[in-house]
Design an enzyme around this catalytic site. Structure first.
Site, PDB file in Angstrom:
ATOM      1  N   LYS A  23       7.692   7.341 -21.873  1.00 14.78           N
ATOM      2  CA  LYS A  23       6.832   6.297 -22.453  1.00 14.78           C
ATOM      3  C   LYS A  23       5.456   6.290 -21.780  1.00 14.78           C
ATOM      4  CE  LYS A  23       8.206   1.852 -21.862  1.00 14.78           C
ATOM      5  NZ  LYS A  23       7.190   0.938 -21.320  1.00 14.78           N
ATOM      6  N   GLY A  96       2.771  -3.611 -22.354  1.00 11.95           N
ATOM      7  CA  GLY A  96       1.817  -3.869 -21.281  1.00 11.95           C
ATOM      8  C   GLY A  96       0.930  -2.661 -21.031  1.00 11.95           C
ATOM      9  N   ASP A 329      10.876   0.367 -12.433  1.00  9.98           N
ATOM     10  CA  ASP A 329      11.443   0.081 -13.764  1.00  9.98           C
ATOM     11  C   ASP A 329      12.964   0.218 -13.788  1.00  9.98           C
ATOM     12  OD1 ASP A 329       8.955  -0.475 -14.748  1.00  9.98           O
ATOM     13  OD2 ASP A 329       8.653   1.483 -15.685  1.00  9.98           O
ATOM     14  N   LYS A 356       7.096  -8.458 -15.459  1.00 10.45           N
ATOM     15  CA  LYS A 356       7.322  -7.338 -16.393  1.00 10.45           C
ATOM     16  C   LYS A 356       7.600  -7.909 -17.795  1.00 10.45           C
ATOM     17  CE  LYS A 356       6.794  -4.008 -13.428  1.00 10.45           C
ATOM     18  NZ  LYS A 356       5.672  -3.099 -13.542  1.00 10.45           N
TER      19      LYS A 356
HETATM   20  C1  S3P Z   1       3.537   1.786 -16.361  1.00 16.39           C
HETATM   21  C2  S3P Z   1       3.323   1.252 -15.117  1.00 16.39           C
HETATM   22  C3  S3P Z   1       4.213   0.273 -14.495  1.00 16.39           C
HETATM   23  C4  S3P Z   1       5.572   0.270 -15.173  1.00 16.39           C
HETATM   24  C5  S3P Z   1       5.462   0.241 -16.662  1.00 16.39           C
HETATM   25  C6  S3P Z   1       4.702   1.456 -17.165  1.00 16.39           C
HETATM   26  C7  S3P Z   1       2.540   2.738 -16.890  1.00 16.39           C
HETATM   27  O1  S3P Z   1       3.656  -1.019 -14.623  1.00 16.39           O
HETATM   28  O2  S3P Z   1       6.334  -0.828 -14.717  1.00 16.39           O
HETATM   29  O3  S3P Z   1       6.743   0.234 -17.258  1.00 16.39           O
HETATM   30  O4  S3P Z   1       2.829   3.432 -17.875  1.00 16.39           O
HETATM   31  O5  S3P Z   1       1.447   2.816 -16.328  1.00 16.39           O
HETATM   32  P1  S3P Z   1       2.560  -1.580 -13.603  1.00 16.39           P
HETATM   33  O6  S3P Z   1       1.319  -0.810 -13.751  1.00 16.39           O
HETATM   34  O7  S3P Z   1       2.366  -3.020 -14.010  1.00 16.39           O
HETATM   35  O8  S3P Z   1       3.162  -1.460 -12.235  1.00 16.39           O
END
Ligand code: S3P
Length: 445
Positions: A23, A96, A329, A356
Site C-alpha cells: 500500500k 491517511g 502497523d 491511526k
Molecule cells: C505510511 C506511514 C505510516 C503507516 C501508514 C502508512 C506511509 O504512518 O502507519 O500505514 O505509507 O507513509 P505515519 O506516517 O503516520 O507513521
C-alpha cells in the site's frame, strides 16, 4: 456493513500464496509516475481502496491514467506543473497516506485544493503536515476538532502566487512519520533551496528510495535524516516503469496465522522486505516463530523476497523504541499473537497507534478482551497477559482494517465460532484477505 465468521481450532494452514501490492509503495509509485517526465507503467498495485483514492485524485488533477490489466496502470506523467485545479473536494476516503502526501504535493501549486475523507480520516491529526508546509511558505488550513489547537480534514492547501516558490526548510520532526517526511519532500521538489528532514527514529523510507531511483537530488544526510537539494537540478523526475512488491503488512497476517495454528506451513512469494518495515519479522522471531527469508533480490530500489513460515510455540516479548516504529502497523497483530503466547508481552513507545485509522491501543484492547484476553491499556501501548485461555466471541473492527484482520487471526486459534463485525474496511489494504486464508485451509467467510 458486513461481517466475517471465523471457525477456529480446526486444521493447519498450508500452501503457497501471494499478497496484494504494498500500500505504501503503491501510493508513492502512482504519485511519482504522475509528476514524472513522460509515460510509465506501474504494476503490482493491490487494487485496495486506499491506493484507488490516490489514483482517482490524480485523475481529477488532470493526469491521464489508464487501466493496463490487473494491478497495472499506464500513467502519462507531464511534470508537476501540468497538474490542474480539480473541480470539487478531493476524497481521500480512509487513507491517511493519500491526504498527507497529496497535501505536500499540492502545497506548491498555484491553485487551491481541498482534501477530505471519511469520518475516520476526519478525526485524524493534520497539524503534523500543516506546520512544516506553512514553514515552507504554503497556505494550509483545516477544520477544528476534538483536540484544541489540532487541525483536521478537510484541508485546504496551495494557491501560491504566480511565479512564487516555497522555501526549503530544515525540519526536526517531532514524530517518526513517513507520511510527514514524504509530504515535506514532495513540497521540496518545487521549493527554492534545500530541504532537510530529521526524524526522531527512522520511518519507512520508500519515498527516499523512489525519488533517488527517479533521479531526484535526494541524499541521506544521516541515519535519521535526508536532504533534497534542487539547486542545479532541472526538476524532472525520470519516467520509469515501477513494480510494486507484495505488502509485508498484509503478509504478516498470514505469517502470524501460520505461526499460531499448530502444524501450519505457508510460503508467500514476492514480498517487500525493506528493513524499515521488517520489525514484525524480528518480533515474530523473538516470539519463537520460524520465518525464513529466501531468494532476496533488489527490485526498483526495494528488497523483495519469499517468506516461509512454520508454526511454533510462541512466547511473550517486549516491543519498544525503534522496533515499535519498524513494526507500527503490525502491532495489533502482534498483540493478537501475544494473547496466545506463553508469558506477558509489553508494547511501549506506541502512542502513535492512538492516531491511526482508529485509536489502535483502545481498539486492540477491546478486540482482545472480546475474546477473553487479559489486557492492560497504557497511554503509549499495551500489556497482554498471554497464556491463551481465550474463548470465541464477537469483535468490532472500530472501522479499522488492521483490527478486523488481527481479530480474525486471533480467532483462528480459538476453538469455536468468532464473528468480526464491520469488515468492509479490510479492502482498503488487503482485498482477498479472507479468500487467501481460506485457500490456505482456514474456515473463514
Ligand atoms: C505510511 C506511514 C505510516 C503507516 C501508514 C502508512 C506511509 O504512518 O502507519 O500505514 O505509507 O507513509 P505515519 O506516517 O503516520 O507513521
Amino acid at each position: 456493513m458486513s461481517s466475517l465468521i471465523v471457525r477456529g481450532g480446526t486444521r493447519p494452514l498450508a500452501g503457497a500464496v501471494t499478497v496484494p501490492g504494498d500500500k505504501s509503495i503503491g501510493h508513492r509509485a502512482v504519485i511519482f509516475a504522475a509528476i514524472a517526465d513522460g509515460p510509465a507503467r506501474v504494476r503490482g498495485l493491490s487494487g485496495g481502496e486506499d491506493n484507488r483514492r490516490t489514483v482517482a485524485i490524480l485523475r481529477a488533477l488532470g493526469v491521464a491514467i489508464e487501466d493496463d490489466g490487473p494491478g497495472a496502470l499506464r500513467v502519462s506523467g507531464r511534470g508537476l506543473d501540468a497538474l490542474l485545479a480539480a473541480a470539487g473536494e478531493l476524497d481521500c476516503g480512509n487513507s491517511g497516506t493519500s491526504i498527507r502526501l497529496l497535501s505536500g504535493l499540492l502545497a506548491s501549486r498555484p491553485f487551491v485544493s481541498r482534501l477530505g475523507g471519511d469520518e475516520y480520516l476526519r478525526a485524524r491529526p493534520m497539524r503534523r503536515v500543516a506546520e512544516p508546509l506553512r514553514q515552507m511558505g504554503a497556505t494550509v488550513s483545516g477544520a477544528t476538532g476534538k483536540k484544541p489547537g489540532e487541525l483536521y480534514p478537510p484541508l485546504t492547501v496551495g494557491g501560491l502566487a504566480p511565479g512564487k516558490r516555497l522555501s526549503g526548510i530544515h525540519f526536526d520532526s517531532p514524530v517518526a512519520s513517513a507520511q510527514v517526511k514524504s509530504a515535506i519532500l514532495l513540497a521540496a521538489l518545487a521549493a527554492e533551496g534545500p530541504t532537510t528532514v530529521v526524524e526522531p527514529a527512522r520511518s519507512r523510507d520508500h519515498t527516499e528510495r523512489m525519488l533517488a531511483a527517479l533521479g531526484a537530488p535526494l541524499e541521506r544526510t544521516g541515519d535519521r535524516s535526508c536532504t533534497l537539494d534542487p539547486r542545479g537540478w532541472d526538476r524532472r523526475l525520470a519516467a520509469r516503469d515501477l513494480e510494486v512488491p507484495g505488502d509485508l503488512s498484509s503478509a504478516a497476517f498470514l505469517l502470524g496465522a501460520c505461526a499460531l495454528v499448530p502444524g501450519s506451513r505457508v510460503t508467500i512469494s514476492n514480498v517487500g522486505v525493506n528493513p524499515t518495515r521488517t520489525g514484525v519479522l524480528d518480533v515474530l522471531a523473538q516470539m519463537g516463530a520460524t520465518i525464513d527469508v529466501e531468494g532476496l533480490v533488489q527490485r526498483g530500489g526495494e528488497p523483495v523476497a519469499e517468506l516461509r513460515g512454520r508454526a511454533a510455540p510462541l512466547r511473550g516479548v517486549e516491543v519498544a523504541g525503534e522496533l515499535t516504529v519498524r513494526a507500527i502497523d503490525e502491532l495489533p497483530l502482534i498483540a493478537a499473537l501475544a494473547a496466545h503466547a506463553d508469558g506477558a508481552t509489553t508494547i511501549r513507545d506506541a502512542a502513535e497507534l492512538r492516531v491511526k485509522e482508529s485509536d489502535r491501543v483502545a481498539a486492540t484492547a477491546a478486540m482482545l478482551r472480546a475474546l477473553g484476553a487479559e489486557v492492560e491499556e497504557r497511554p503509549d501501548g499495551l500489556v497482554i497477559a498471554g497464556g491463551g485461555r481465550l474463548r470465541p466471541g464477537r469483535v468490532d473492527s472500530h472501522g479499522d482494517h488492521r483490527i478486523a484482520m488481527a481479530g480474525a487471526i486471533c480467532a483462528l486459534a480459538i476453538p469455536g465460532e468468532t464473528r468480526i463485525d464491520d469488515v468492509d474496511n479490510i479492502a482498503t489494504s488487503f482485498p482477498g484477505f479472507a479468500a487467501t486464508l481460506a485457500e490456505l485451509g482456514a474456515e473463514i467467510g
